[in-house]
Design an enzyme around this catalytic site. Structure first.
Site, PDB file in Angstrom:
ATOM      1  N   PHE A 198       0.833  -1.450  -0.057  1.00 41.18           N
ATOM      2  CA  PHE A 198      -0.050   0.067  -0.115  1.00 41.18           C
ATOM      3  C   PHE A 198       0.797   1.336   0.011  1.00 41.18           C
ATOM      4  O   PHE A 198       1.992   1.181   0.321  1.00 41.18           O
ATOM      5  CB  PHE A 198      -0.911   0.003   1.246  1.00 41.18           C
ATOM      6  CG  PHE A 198      -2.496  -0.332   1.151  1.00 41.18           C
ATOM      7  CD1 PHE A 198      -2.860  -1.254   0.160  1.00 41.18           C
ATOM      8  CD2 PHE A 198      -3.318   0.235   2.026  1.00 41.18           C
ATOM      9  CE1 PHE A 198      -4.072  -1.351  -0.211  1.00 41.18           C
ATOM     10  CE2 PHE A 198      -4.577  -0.064   1.710  1.00 41.18           C
ATOM     11  CZ  PHE A 198      -4.850  -0.758   0.915  1.00 41.18           C
ATOM     12  N   GLN A 255      -9.237  13.888   5.784  1.00 39.85           N
ATOM     13  CA  GLN A 255      -8.465  13.146   4.515  1.00 39.85           C
ATOM     14  C   GLN A 255      -9.675  13.235   3.260  1.00 39.85           C
ATOM     15  O   GLN A 255     -10.631  12.992   3.325  1.00 39.85           O
ATOM     16  CB  GLN A 255      -8.053  11.692   4.800  1.00 39.85           C
ATOM     17  CG  GLN A 255      -7.119  11.416   3.551  1.00 39.85           C
ATOM     18  CD  GLN A 255      -6.586  10.105   4.209  1.00 39.85           C
ATOM     19  OE1 GLN A 255      -6.997   9.096   4.409  1.00 39.85           O
ATOM     20  NE2 GLN A 255      -5.292   9.887   4.394  1.00 39.85           N
ATOM     21  N   HIS A 277      -9.839  12.810  -1.113  1.00 46.87           N
ATOM     22  CA  HIS A 277      -9.222  12.050  -2.081  1.00 46.87           C
ATOM     23  C   HIS A 277      -9.565  12.968  -3.212  1.00 46.87           C
ATOM     24  O   HIS A 277     -10.674  13.331  -3.481  1.00 46.87           O
ATOM     25  CB  HIS A 277      -9.703  10.489  -2.104  1.00 46.87           C
ATOM     26  CG  HIS A 277      -9.138   9.609  -3.197  1.00 46.87           C
ATOM     27  ND1 HIS A 277      -9.267   9.825  -4.563  1.00 46.87           N
ATOM     28  CD2 HIS A 277      -8.349   8.787  -2.767  1.00 46.87           C
ATOM     29  CE1 HIS A 277      -8.344   8.878  -5.039  1.00 46.87           C
ATOM     30  NE2 HIS A 277      -7.911   8.201  -3.961  1.00 46.87           N
ATOM     31  N   LEU A 306     -15.115   6.471  -4.522  1.00 48.50           N
ATOM     32  CA  LEU A 306     -14.056   6.929  -4.782  1.00 48.50           C
ATOM     33  C   LEU A 306     -13.580   6.237  -6.422  1.00 48.50           C
ATOM     34  O   LEU A 306     -14.134   5.241  -6.836  1.00 48.50           O
ATOM     35  CB  LEU A 306     -12.929   6.014  -4.005  1.00 48.50           C
ATOM     36  CG  LEU A 306     -12.347   6.525  -2.898  1.00 48.50           C
ATOM     37  CD1 LEU A 306     -11.478   5.814  -2.219  1.00 48.50           C
ATOM     38  CD2 LEU A 306     -11.532   7.780  -3.222  1.00 48.50           C
ATOM     39  N   GLU A 330      -6.655   5.924  -7.577  1.00 50.44           N
ATOM     40  CA  GLU A 330      -5.394   6.854  -8.031  1.00 50.44           C
ATOM     41  C   GLU A 330      -5.235   5.957  -9.268  1.00 50.44           C
ATOM     42  O   GLU A 330      -4.350   6.493 -10.389  1.00 50.44           O
ATOM     43  CB  GLU A 330      -4.313   6.763  -7.198  1.00 50.44           C
ATOM     44  CG  GLU A 330      -3.899   8.190  -6.767  1.00 50.44           C
ATOM     45  CD  GLU A 330      -4.010   8.461  -5.231  1.00 50.44           C
ATOM     46  OE1 GLU A 330      -3.921   7.631  -4.742  1.00 50.44           O
ATOM     47  OE2 GLU A 330      -4.336   9.496  -4.934  1.00 50.44           O
ATOM     48  N   ARG A 336      -1.777  13.985  -3.838  1.00 49.77           N
ATOM     49  CA  ARG A 336      -3.107  14.137  -3.870  1.00 49.77           C
ATOM     50  C   ARG A 336      -3.828  15.566  -3.467  1.00 49.77           C
ATOM     51  O   ARG A 336      -4.785  15.974  -4.284  1.00 49.77           O
ATOM     52  CB  ARG A 336      -3.845  13.514  -2.340  1.00 49.77           C
ATOM     53  CG  ARG A 336      -4.008  11.963  -2.715  1.00 49.77           C
ATOM     54  CD  ARG A 336      -4.378  11.186  -1.603  1.00 49.77           C
ATOM     55  NE  ARG A 336      -4.689   9.870  -1.835  1.00 49.77           N
ATOM     56  CZ  ARG A 336      -4.992   8.718  -1.358  1.00 49.77           C
ATOM     57  NH1 ARG A 336      -5.548   9.077  -0.069  1.00 49.77           N
ATOM     58  NH2 ARG A 336      -5.199   7.435  -1.435  1.00 49.77           N
ATOM     59  N   HIS A 365     -12.989  11.773   2.923  1.00 50.75           N
ATOM     60  CA  HIS A 365     -12.840  10.151   3.405  1.00 50.75           C
ATOM     61  C   HIS A 365     -12.604   9.792   4.458  1.00 50.75           C
ATOM     62  O   HIS A 365     -13.321   8.666   5.079  1.00 50.75           O
ATOM     63  CB  HIS A 365     -11.658   9.360   2.447  1.00 50.75           C
ATOM     64  CG  HIS A 365     -11.457   8.165   2.179  1.00 50.75           C
ATOM     65  ND1 HIS A 365     -12.188   7.262   1.811  1.00 50.75           N
ATOM     66  CD2 HIS A 365     -10.374   7.352   2.604  1.00 50.75           C
ATOM     67  CE1 HIS A 365     -11.989   6.026   1.852  1.00 50.75           C
ATOM     68  NE2 HIS A 365     -10.688   5.936   2.151  1.00 50.75           N
ATOM     69  N   ARG A 376      -3.738   9.966   7.667  1.00 53.67           N
ATOM     70  CA  ARG A 376      -3.799   8.399   8.003  1.00 53.67           C
ATOM     71  C   ARG A 376      -3.246   7.794   6.767  1.00 53.67           C
ATOM     72  O   ARG A 376      -3.379   7.998   5.560  1.00 53.67           O
ATOM     73  CB  ARG A 376      -5.190   7.768   8.359  1.00 53.67           C
ATOM     74  CG  ARG A 376      -5.315   6.735   8.176  1.00 53.67           C
ATOM     75  CD  ARG A 376      -6.839   6.252   8.080  1.00 53.67           C
ATOM     76  NE  ARG A 376      -7.468   6.337   6.682  1.00 53.67           N
ATOM     77  CZ  ARG A 376      -7.673   5.382   5.858  1.00 53.67           C
ATOM     78  NH1 ARG A 376      -8.119   4.354   6.277  1.00 53.67           N
ATOM     79  NH2 ARG A 376      -8.135   5.630   4.571  1.00 53.67           N
TER      80      ARG A 376
END
Ligand SMILES: Cc1cc2nc3c(=O)[nH]c(=O)nc-3n(C[C@H](O)[C@H](O)[C@H](O)COP(=O)(O)OP(=O)(O)OC[C@H]3O[C@@H](n4cnc5c(N)ncnc54)[C@H](O)[C@@H]3O)c2cc1C
Lengths: 591, 96
Positions: free
Chosen positions: A124, A245, A247, A257, A260, A291, A358, A402
């Protein structure tokens, strides 16, 4: 004593858990297994909690795929937090991770497997080996339904351990006595519309995040941050609320979402003139810029009149040049989502997108034992009997930002830790304290405010306006001027709220009343968020200010605390000292 | 995984409005996608459903969120023909 107060049904438990997501259920399990009499209250059926949406996975340095250890995980989390995370809590979480993931496996979570039988782990963003070196693979996954299996497993374990569930009960307010003890909560049975007082020696808030604060968001509609607002109303501050946060690419007007990966595969953003505008904002990285840069660019295009659609309120993500075959193979999820919700074939038409909210990094301030803490003259003090865990809490392990896979970890680690501390508290506090009837009456008054009849604005109008204001004035594009306007606009809405009336005063499943209570909660949190954001004059993690583009450790390496009374802000230092290893001093955050 | 509800048509004498209100809360789920599918379908189409379709809708609401998502996104098809039919209807109604 009012008749409502006299007739109020009451139940007693050792421990009350508000919220049946991963955080609440992990805590409840710990308690029920220790033979505490525990009640879990959830506004929706437990396995419909938002944890069910987490698909990616849960982080633990098991080193099943690539070399790894908890210390590297700790470094990545601190760096990811832009050094606002508390290093003691982060060390605690990363050290506990492997044990707790294996515990979940033993409890029945069917993790995906490697050929050698070990738990499958995927790489990740933000994960590294050796303190910033090669990519690590730290996220344990059960196919694409990790949250679902964790939630269902914990639920079943709780049933076995005889946890008492109050399904479809809505928590309204905490009950507090003059000595500051929390004694339980007033809840509302949604089916009958009748209030119930749950008295408990300890109360844990595990009510999840507040994504519904913003018009475009990825969260389920239940994520209205109720626990955050309950804490505020009980006089407890909220910590670091300016950190939310976002996106850059959610489906415009809907929020889901678009990963990416779409831009990674060669997709790019265009405005209403068909211009590939990221070339202007980030000439090198273009659409693959970080982002926050991409989010702000989209906002600017729309703001300056180059948005698309009849309301010029979004931009387009162009993918058609990649060809149907590539799209089907590499981005099947996006094809599916846009076909279903937009009736758009991405191989033929571009997809309307806008930044989407998010994850709530801020929340109810706690220490690593899950105890809710507030500042006093010298340091801080626990609120006796009150705990918080999960997305509604701010421990703080996520700091200003996060990392993916860390919040499922957060909820199980600190859900369990809170459970353990509650067990200790129960040993030392064997009896129920006397209920503070004035506090119960105040909670009842709060509920009965919605019985007022007559003409007035509707809840739906207020909600829509609030979400639009938060998106525009406290979203991805923040300056002194914009945030100042944001504060004023949110306070105006707060005034309007007084004139809102319900038209439906029925009792059975009166969802209008529930929605009114939720919007009230969102409003309280909105004030906290925009006020904290205006005050923080720096850019750090998810909070980026155009007028203060740099991180400023000299002045702002500290947590903010917002109090509802007087809309007051206070600050407290970040814990830079871990439990057993050396501190990671703040450094520039480059990836 | 079968920790599901046993949500059925109301046994007691709920008025049609109350029944709709009850269903509205059952359509509040753990994922945004499901909220979008179910809430708009309920408001726009539920009252026009036949009795068989309504029963199938209740059955769908009893599925755990992840399975419901699979069905409504069309990744898999429920075995029961009536349920599959309603799932398709919900999917078709989810557009702009
Ligand atoms: C689309 C999406 C994907 C994600 N993927 C990942 C991932 O792959 N990995 C990861 O680590 N994290 C992921 N996250 C984040 C993670 O899912 C959440 O942070 C986490 O599940 C929160 O768990 P929780 O237990 O704190 O709260 P939740 O699961 O949100 O549960 C909150 C509970 O509180 C109850 N509740 C709330 N208000 C009230 C009230 N007033 N009265 C009674 N009950 C109430 C609700 O009914 C619910 O039971 C994702 C988030 C989203 C939006």
């Amino acid at each position: 004593m009012s008749s409502a107060l006299r007739d109020l049904p009451r139940r007693q438990f050792d421990s009350l858990v508000i919220g049946a997501g991963g955080g609440g259920l992990r805590a409840a399990l710990q308690l029920a297994q220790a033979d505490a009499k525990v009640a879990v209250v959830s506004k929706v059926f437990p396995t419909r909690s938002h944890t069910v949406a987490a698909q990616g996975g849960i982080n633990a340095a098991l080193a099943n795929v690539l070399p790894d250890n908890w210390h590297w995980h700790m470094y990545d989390t601190i760096k990811g937090s832009d050094y606002l995370g508390d290093q003691d809590a982060i060390e605690y979480m990363c050290r506990a991770a492997s044990k707790l993931v294996i515990e979940l496996e033993h409890a029945g979570v069917p993790f995906s497997r490697l050929d050698n039988g070990k738990i499958y782990q995927r790489p990740f963003g933000g994960q590294s080996q050796n303190f910033g070196g090669e990519q690590a693979a730290r996220t344990c996954a059960a196919a694409d339904r990790t949250g679902h299996v964790i939630l269902h497993t914990l639920y079943q374990q709780n049933i076995r351990a005889k946890t008492h569930f109050f399904d479809e009960y809505f928590a309204i307010d905490l009950i507090r006595d003059d000595n500051g003890f929390i004694l339980g909560a007033l809840v509302l049975e949604i089916e009958t519309g009748e209030p119930l007082l749950i008295e408990a020696k300890t109360t844990l808030l595990a009510t999840g995040g507040a994504g519904q604060l913003f018009r475009t968001n990825t969260n389920a509609h239940i994520n209205t941050g109720d626990g955050l607002a309950m804490a505020l109303r009980a006089g407890i501050p909220l910590q670091d609320m300016e950190f939310f946060q976002f996106h850059p690419t959610g489906i415009a007007g809907r929020g889901m979402l678009i990963t990416e990966g779409a831009r990674g595969e060669g997709g790019y953003l265009i405005n209403k003139d068909g211009e590939r505008f990221m070339e202007r904002y980030a000439p090198h990285a273009k659409d693959l810029a970080s982002r926050d840069v991409v989010s702000r660019a989209i906002f600017t295009e729309v703001k300056e009149g180059r948005g698309c659609g009849p309301n010029a309120d979004h931009v387009m993500l162009k993918l058609d040049h990649l060809g149907k075959e590539v799209l089907e193979k590499r981005l099947p999820g996006i094809c599916e989502t846009s076909r279903t919700f937009l009736h758009i074939e991405p191989s033929e038409e571009p997809i309307p997108v806008y930044p989407t909210a998010h994850y709530t990094m801020g929340g109810i301030p706690t220490n690593r034992h899950g105890q809710v803490v507030v500042p006093v003259e010298q340091g801080e003090e626990c609120i006796p009997g009150l705990y918080a865990a999960g997305e509604c809490a701010c421990v703080s392990v996520h700091g200003a930002n996060r990392l993916g896979g860390n919040s499922l970890l957060d909820i199980v680690v600190f859900g369990r830790a809170a459970g353990n501390d509650i067990i200790k508290f129960l040993k030392e506090n064997r009896y129920h304290r006397k209920i503070d009837e004035a506090s119960v009456q105040a909670a009842l008054d709060h509920l009965h405010r919605w019985d007022q009849k007559g003409e007035g604005e509707s809840v739906a109008e207020i909600r829509a306006d609030l979400k639009a204001v938060m998106e525009e004035y406290c979203g991805v594009f923040r300056t002194e001027e914009i945030l100042q306007q944001g504060v004023e606009k949110v306070l105006e809405i707060e005034q309007r709220m007084k004139n809102v009336r319900l038209q439906d005063h029925s009792k059975i499943f009166n969802t209008a009343r529930i929605e009114a209570l939720e919007v009230e909660n969102l409003l309280d949190i909105a004030v906290a968020t925009v006020t904290s954001a205006l005050a923080r004059q720096e850019s750090r993690g998810a909070h980026s200010r155009i007028d203060y583009p740099d991180r400023n450790d000299q002045q702002w390496l500290k947590h903010s605390l917002f109090f509802k009374e007087g809309r007051r802000l206070d600050y407290k230092p970040v814990t830079l000292q871990p439990l057993s290893v050396d501190t990671f001093p703040p450094k520039a955050r480059v990836y | 995984m079968n920790s599901t509800t046993t949500f059925k048509p109301a046994q007691t004498e709920l008025s049609p409005e109350q029944e709709l209100a009850r269903l509205r809360w059952q359509c509040r789920r753990g994922m945004l996608e499901l909220d979008m599918f179910l809430e708009s379908f309920l408001e726009k189409s539920f009252l026009q459903l036949t009795a068989t379709e309504k029963t199938a809708f209740y059955t769908l609401l009893n599925y755990p969120d992840q399975f419901l998502l699979e069905y409504l996104m069309g990744r898999s098809v429920p075995l029961d023909k009536d349920v599959a039919h309603v799932a398709k209807k919900i999917q078709a109604a989810a557009g702009p």
